[in-house]
Motif scaffolding. Structure first.
Motif, mmCIF file in Angstrom:
data_model
loop_
_atom_site.group_PDB
_atom_site.id
_atom_site.type_symbol
_atom_site.label_atom_id
_atom_site.label_comp_id
_atom_site.label_asym_id
_atom_site.label_seq_id
_atom_site.Cartn_x
_atom_site.Cartn_y
_atom_site.Cartn_z
ATOM 1 N N VAL A 45 1.027 -1.049 -2.000
ATOM 2 C CA VAL A 45 1.888 -1.739 -2.964
ATOM 3 C C VAL A 45 1.241 -1.675 -4.341
ATOM 4 N N GLY A 46 2.053 -1.467 -5.352
ATOM 5 C CA GLY A 46 1.535 -1.545 -6.721
ATOM 6 C C GLY A 46 1.998 -0.395 -7.588
ATOM 7 N N LEU A 49 16.025 -1.663 -5.070
ATOM 8 C CA LEU A 49 15.494 -0.834 -6.139
ATOM 9 C C LEU A 49 14.060 -0.503 -5.766
ATOM 10 N N PHE A 106 3.978 1.926 -4.339
ATOM 11 C CA PHE A 106 5.389 1.581 -4.540
ATOM 12 C C PHE A 106 5.550 0.140 -5.004
ATOM 13 N N LYS A 107 6.691 -0.072 -5.643
ATOM 14 C CA LYS A 107 7.176 -1.437 -5.902
ATOM 15 C C LYS A 107 8.637 -1.457 -5.489
ATOM 16 N N THR A 108 9.013 -2.423 -4.679
ATOM 17 C CA THR A 108 10.394 -2.459 -4.173
ATOM 18 C C THR A 108 10.993 -3.851 -4.271
ATOM 19 N N PHE A 109 12.236 -3.883 -4.760
ATOM 20 C CA PHE A 109 13.066 -5.085 -4.704
ATOM 21 C C PHE A 109 14.064 -4.811 -3.596
ATOM 22 N N GLY A 110 14.036 -5.625 -2.566
ATOM 23 C CA GLY A 110 14.989 -5.382 -1.491
ATOM 24 C C GLY A 110 14.676 -6.202 -0.262
ATOM 25 N N ILE A 156 11.504 -2.887 2.143
ATOM 26 C CA ILE A 156 10.058 -2.979 1.908
ATOM 27 C C ILE A 156 9.290 -2.224 2.997
ATOM 28 N N ARG A 190 4.226 -13.458 -3.667
ATOM 29 C CA ARG A 190 3.928 -12.198 -2.984
ATOM 30 C C ARG A 190 5.045 -11.177 -3.182
ATOM 31 N N LEU A 191 6.288 -11.629 -2.976
ATOM 32 C CA LEU A 191 7.411 -10.705 -3.088
ATOM 33 C C LEU A 191 7.618 -10.263 -4.537
ATOM 34 N N GLU A 216 5.268 -9.862 -6.683
ATOM 35 C CA GLU A 216 4.223 -8.872 -6.987
ATOM 36 C C GLU A 216 4.654 -7.484 -6.527
ATOM 37 N N MET A 217 5.521 -7.482 -5.537
ATOM 38 C CA MET A 217 6.005 -6.218 -4.972
ATOM 39 C C MET A 217 7.224 -5.690 -5.717
ATOM 40 N N SER A 218 7.820 -6.544 -6.559
ATOM 41 C CA SER A 218 9.114 -6.189 -7.142
ATOM 42 C C SER A 218 8.993 -5.421 -8.450
#
Lengths: 125, 387
Positions: A17-18, A37, A54-58, A63, B377-378, B380-382
């Motif tokens: 992640v990041g 996204l 990666f960075k994910t909104f979902g 994820i 946490r979430l 930070e992932m977004s």
């Protein structure tokens, strides 16, 4: 709808992640209006993807599939990495519920977009 | 890690043990079909009428105005389709709102395929139905207005009395889906001025699969189910006596205990709301600040998605729900939140806590302990959060 243990494991402990500073390629796919996204960052050295983040909104599946694709791709030659499909991602996660299949496409498309961006940047150099 | 914390009472509730006790004899002791002629059938028939009186009492209705159904969805279908078809000579137009439960929305959509016209009235930012839009929608072909008493997602209580005034002036039937309010606040059919009202047992500590429709005397309505002569020929099918008895007992308990209980729940809900607002930035509290169900807290957490929060809450033993697309079969976010003007990407990040009888102050502490770190946490992932 129940996720496999593998999906939950990746969701609770996502790998890679990041963001990568000075990434060689960045792929951004999906649309927050639709609920997902994903931004994928790759570092390439001698045609090998040496680092990926990666960075994910979902949702949980979005994820988990993001995490899975980074694991599948890391350390692979670009040509090899591009052969990875959403099916490989689903298999790696021991399956996805039917309504979540589209999430695995997000991962595949994210990788393709990042590689495309990398190739474009290379041409322009 | 603490025990299991259930904060999803808007979806369903545990059946009260006193209700279960009341039901049991009607499974194995008084199992007769109430329509039978022998003496043995008397007990189940009386139990059914007894339950009807209890349901009627809770609503300040007459027992003859209560028809038992197989749940809330059936009551909504019965009210809307029944009135539509029975009054189709008078007109073919129905008015509802954009934020109704799917039991109402999809029934109206189906009626459109059968030649009826439906107007879906909008709401303001709190989810309150726009009365001017509703008035303007009325035509001389309008036969029914159906607006929910309180919204199931955000808890906003609709101005049913004012709508009843409008409907009365124009001689239009008014139905309300009161599935979220019956047993949780005072619901008096005369005060509300409605012609039809739906309720469901399992939303207020009763059994699943049983509900009722209040049909005011004189309302012209067709049956939904055809068959034997049950429920005064309004709903065919051998009556679910254990369920009906359970619903009666549920109403009786609600009558005695709901008011005090709801005030206790409101204190907990308000503390949860305050705590979340203090501990987490970039959130939106949804629904009306005052005119809202006492146990409902719906919020949007920006930059993250609802299902991912639910999964992490679940991991911590907390059951809640979301209007996120990912928790349903569609890819659209909550129709309620979008009708309230919340952008889709924000609506995807909704969370709904609905408190109930078993919840304690300790439950609220636990949510306030784990939710902020889940959100952090979430986020930070977004990719949406740019810090």
């Amino acid at each position: 709808m129940v996720y496999s243990e593998k999906v939950m494991e990746h969701f609770m402990n996502p790998r890679n992640v990041g963001e990568i500073e000075n990434a060689d390629g960045i792929g951004e796919v999906g649309n927050p209006v639709c609920g997902d996204l994903m931004t994928l960052y790759i570092k390439v050295q001698d045609n090998v993807i040496t680092d990926i983040k990666f960075k994910t909104f979902g949702c949980g599946a979005a994820i988990a599939t993001s995490s899975m694709i980074t694991e599948l791709v890391k350390g692979k030659m670009i040509e090899e990495a591009l052969k990875i499909t959403n099916k490989d991602v689903i298999e790696g996660l021991d399956g996805l519920p039917p309504i979540k299949m589209h999430c695995s496409l997000l991962a595949e498309e994210g990788l393709k977009a990042a590689v495309e961006d990398y190739r474009k940047r290379k041409e322009n150099k | 890690m603490g025990g299991f914390i259930y904060l999803d009472h808007g979806s369903s509730t545990p059946t009260d043990p006193r209700v279960v006790d009341a039901m049991i004899p009607y499974f194995n002791k008084f199992y007769s079909n109430p329509s039978s002629v022998y003496k043995f059938a008397k007990e189940s028939n009386e139990a059914k009428e007894n339950a009807r009186e209890k349901v009627a009492k809770l609503l300040s209705a007459n027992p003859e105005e209560i028809v038992f159904t197989g749940g809330g969805t059936e009551a909504d279908n019965f009210a809307i389709k029944g009135v539509a078809f029975a009054n189709s000579k008078r007109g073919n137009h129905i008015i509802t709102s954009k934020i109704e439960h799917h039991a109402v929305l999809n029934t109206c959509k189906w009626l459109e395929s059968q030649g009826f016209k439906v107007t879906y009235v909008g709401v303001d930012k709190y989810g309150v139905v726009d009365l001017n839009e509703l008035k303007d929608a009325i035509t001389d072909r309008t036969i029914l207005i159906t607006i929910m008493h309180a919204n199931n997602e955000v808890g906003t209580i609709e101005p049913i009395q004012e709508i009843a005034e409008i409907a009365k002036q124009k001689d239009i039937y008014l139905h309300t889906d009161a599935i979220q309010t019956v047993g949780k606040m005072s619901v008096d059919v005369n005060e509300l001025g409605v012609n039809l009202l739906s309720l469901s047992g399992h939303k207020f500590y009763g059994p699943k699969g049983v509900g009722a429709l209040f049909i005011k005397k004189g309302v012209k309505i067709d049956s939904l189910l055809h068959g034997g002569y049950h429920e005064r020929n309004k709903r065919a099918g051998t009556e679910n006596i254990p369920g009906i008895v359970g619903l009666g007992r549920t109403c009786e308990i609600a009558m005695e205990e709901a008011e005090e209980e709801e005030n206790r729940i409101k204190t907990l809900r308000d503390r949860l709301e305050k705590g979340i607002t203090e501990k987490i930035d970039d959130i939106i509290i949804n629904g009306h600040p005052e005119r809202r169900l006492k146990g409902t807290l719906n919020l949007c957490v920006k930059y993250i998605e609802g299902e991912s929060m639910l999964l992490q809450l679940d991991y911590n033993g907390i059951a809640a729900s979301s209007g996120s697309a990912c928790t349903s079969d569609s890819l659209e976010p909550s129709h309620v939140l979008t009708a309230m003007g919340i952008p889709p990407e924000v609506a995807h990040g909704s969370l709904r806590f609905t408190l109930g009888r078993e919840n304690t102050s300790g439950d609220i502490d636990r949510v306030l302990e784990v939710l902020p770190s889940i959100v952090k946490r979430l986020r930070e992932m977004s990719p949406l959060r740019k810090d």
